[in-house]
Design an enzyme around this catalytic site. Sequence first.
Site, PDB file in Angstrom:
ATOM      1  N   ASP A 277       0.851  -1.191   0.000  1.00 44.32           N
ATOM      2  CA  ASP A 277       0.000   0.000   0.000  1.00 44.32           C
ATOM      3  C   ASP A 277       0.886   1.240   0.000  1.00 44.32           C
ATOM      4  O   ASP A 277       2.103   1.158   0.209  1.00 44.32           O
ATOM      5  CB  ASP A 277      -0.981   0.005   1.168  1.00 44.32           C
ATOM      6  CG  ASP A 277      -2.288   0.700   0.790  1.00 44.32           C
ATOM      7  OD1 ASP A 277      -3.308   0.027   0.548  1.00 44.32           O
ATOM      8  OD2 ASP A 277      -2.284   1.958   0.706  1.00 44.32           O
ATOM      9  N   HIS A 324     -11.476   0.434  -9.511  1.00 47.66           N
ATOM     10  CA  HIS A 324     -12.680   1.266  -9.655  1.00 47.66           C
ATOM     11  C   HIS A 324     -12.494   2.660  -9.041  1.00 47.66           C
ATOM     12  O   HIS A 324     -13.291   3.545  -9.279  1.00 47.66           O
ATOM     13  CB  HIS A 324     -13.933   0.553  -9.129  1.00 47.66           C
ATOM     14  CG  HIS A 324     -14.063   0.529  -7.634  1.00 47.66           C
ATOM     15  ND1 HIS A 324     -15.288   0.443  -7.003  1.00 47.66           N
ATOM     16  CD2 HIS A 324     -13.138   0.564  -6.648  1.00 47.66           C
ATOM     17  CE1 HIS A 324     -15.088   0.436  -5.694  1.00 47.66           C
ATOM     18  NE2 HIS A 324     -13.809   0.497  -5.460  1.00 47.66           N
TER      19      HIS A 324
HETATM   20  C1  SAM Z   1     -10.734   0.999  -1.658  1.00 48.14           C
HETATM   21  S1  SAM Z   1      -9.221   0.623  -0.918  1.00 48.14           S
HETATM   22  C2  SAM Z   1      -9.120  -1.141  -1.113  1.00 48.14           C
HETATM   23  C3  SAM Z   1      -8.220  -1.768  -0.115  1.00 48.14           C
HETATM   24  C4  SAM Z   1      -8.103  -3.296  -0.158  1.00 48.14           C
HETATM   25  N1  SAM Z   1      -7.712  -3.784  -1.439  1.00 48.14           N
HETATM   26  C5  SAM Z   1      -9.387  -3.932   0.322  1.00 48.14           C
HETATM   27  O1  SAM Z   1     -10.144  -4.457  -0.487  1.00 48.14           O
HETATM   28  O2  SAM Z   1      -9.643  -3.908   1.548  1.00 48.14           O
HETATM   29  C6  SAM Z   1      -8.008   1.207  -2.089  1.00 48.14           C
HETATM   30  C7  SAM Z   1      -6.592   1.101  -1.567  1.00 48.14           C
HETATM   31  O3  SAM Z   1      -5.685   1.606  -2.560  1.00 48.14           O
HETATM   32  C8  SAM Z   1      -4.621   2.245  -1.867  1.00 48.14           C
HETATM   33  N2  SAM Z   1      -3.918   3.167  -2.756  1.00 48.14           N
HETATM   34  C9  SAM Z   1      -4.372   4.325  -3.279  1.00 48.14           C
HETATM   35  N3  SAM Z   1      -3.444   4.904  -4.065  1.00 48.14           N
HETATM   36  C10 SAM Z   1      -2.366   4.067  -4.047  1.00 48.14           C
HETATM   37  C11 SAM Z   1      -1.100   4.091  -4.686  1.00 48.14           C
HETATM   38  N4  SAM Z   1      -0.747   5.097  -5.513  1.00 48.14           N
HETATM   39  N5  SAM Z   1      -0.274   3.049  -4.460  1.00 48.14           N
HETATM   40  C12 SAM Z   1      -0.619   2.024  -3.650  1.00 48.14           C
HETATM   41  N6  SAM Z   1      -1.821   1.953  -3.006  1.00 48.14           N
HETATM   42  C13 SAM Z   1      -2.675   2.959  -3.206  1.00 48.14           C
HETATM   43  C14 SAM Z   1      -5.316   2.946  -0.732  1.00 48.14           C
HETATM   44  O4  SAM Z   1      -4.415   3.325   0.287  1.00 48.14           O
HETATM   45  C15 SAM Z   1      -6.335   1.886  -0.303  1.00 48.14           C
HETATM   46  O5  SAM Z   1      -5.796   1.050   0.681  1.00 48.14           O
END
Ligand code: SAM
Length: 423
Positions: A277, A324
């Site tokens: 993350d 998404h």
């Molecule tokens: C809607 S959450 C889904 C989290 C996880 N996959 C779940 O289903 O519980 C989207 C995730 O993408 C991460 N995220 C957003 N931008 C990111 C980036 N540039 N690189 C890595 N992670 C990122 C956020 O921190 C978040 O944890």
Amino acid sequence: MAYSQIITLSARIAENTAKVNHYLAANNLPQPSFGIDAPLQSLIPPTEPDIAAARQAVIHDCLELRQLMLGPKEHLSSFQHNELVSQHVILRFRLAEAVPIGGETTFKQLGIASGLNEAQLRKFLRYAMAQRIFTEPRPGVVAHTAASRLLVEDQGLYNWLRFSTDDLWHAACRTGDALAQFPGSEEPNETGFALSNETSKDMFHFLSEHPQRAERFAAAMRFFTQRPGLEPVHVVENYAWEAIREGGTIVDVGGSHGIISIELARQFPSLNFVVQDLDEPVVRYAEQQCPSDLSGRVQYMVHDFFEEQPIRGAEVYFLRAVLHNWSAKYAKKILRALVPALKPGSRIILNEPVIPEPSQVPPEMAARLRANDLVMLELQNGGDREMVDWETLFAEAHHGFRFHGGKKPPGSNLWILEAEWAG
Ligand SMILES: C[S@@+](CC[C@H](N)C(=O)[O-])C[C@H]1O[C@@H](n2cnc3c(N)ncnc32)[C@H](O)[C@@H]1O
């Protein structure tokens, strides 16, 4: 009497209500109510799908009957932003906590406890009372209903509602402005969220600079992902994880706290996991929370998924509720960042919504799906996709991807989609 839709609806409501009532009575269960000790949610268990369907039908049919009775003009003016403003004030000033459960307080005492002007506070609470949130047993006296009590006792729900009535709502209010200012934008920082926070960052980078807001977001997501239809079990039981070679690696890209990896690690002891993350504090916190018996097989790593994927040659790159959040332009960048790490046969597994075509969905489900789609637009200029969009996304990201489609496990809100790297 001539046949009409309103008579059909009212007859069906009566029939299905009788089914629910009979089930409750036959099982000595309490009647639905908002009294302080009332059941907090439906008492119909998943083992009674017919009764649960009757309840759903009543909810849907009542809404349709109400709309038909209102007619187009009154229907249009029946939408109430004040429901949200009142909830927002209650949550923000923690008014529910200042009312003793099972006891009473007064508007005056609440004003002192919250620092709000008593006359103003009374306006919001009396409006909320009309929505069954708090009650006024005698003039000037405030007590809980089952709904207001939940705001004290269910911290997860509190976190979710606070996020909804604060972050999401403010973003939604500015979305019209964002559409006017940035027509057709695919940029994640040209949104209602960005305008409402006066930031030039996308939501995730903004949150990573505001730890308290990031924690609130994470808490809201934890609550959201525990809702029916989003449980990890759907992923664990509906993909052939056992077919992955012994010692194989699954990279959980944008995996947050790694709830899916942890469940998979429990069920499949021969597999290894890397949860990635963006945010160092979030990753380190998640690492500490990981059950100690799994820590050897579930590793945590800070990685920005727009940068080249550092874990090379893994069997699976898993992305749940990640793409998404992003417009096609950025979703393709995320997929392309995986390419240097892929080996022939590597799988990209997504756990994401797939929007059915409009004619295939009953209206109440369409409203829920379309609402989620709008939230993604308001926050990040992202959005949910139809199956054809997923296929196009992989095809346009790189000619080396082979998209195999997927399935929606029974009871799950998300699909399991699979693509393979052919090189
Ligand atoms: C809607 S959450 C889904 C989290 C996880 N996959 C779940 O289903 O519980 C989207 C995730 O993408 C991460 N995220 C957003 N931008 C990111 C980036 N540039 N690189 C890595 N992670 C990122 C956020 O921190 C978040 O944890």
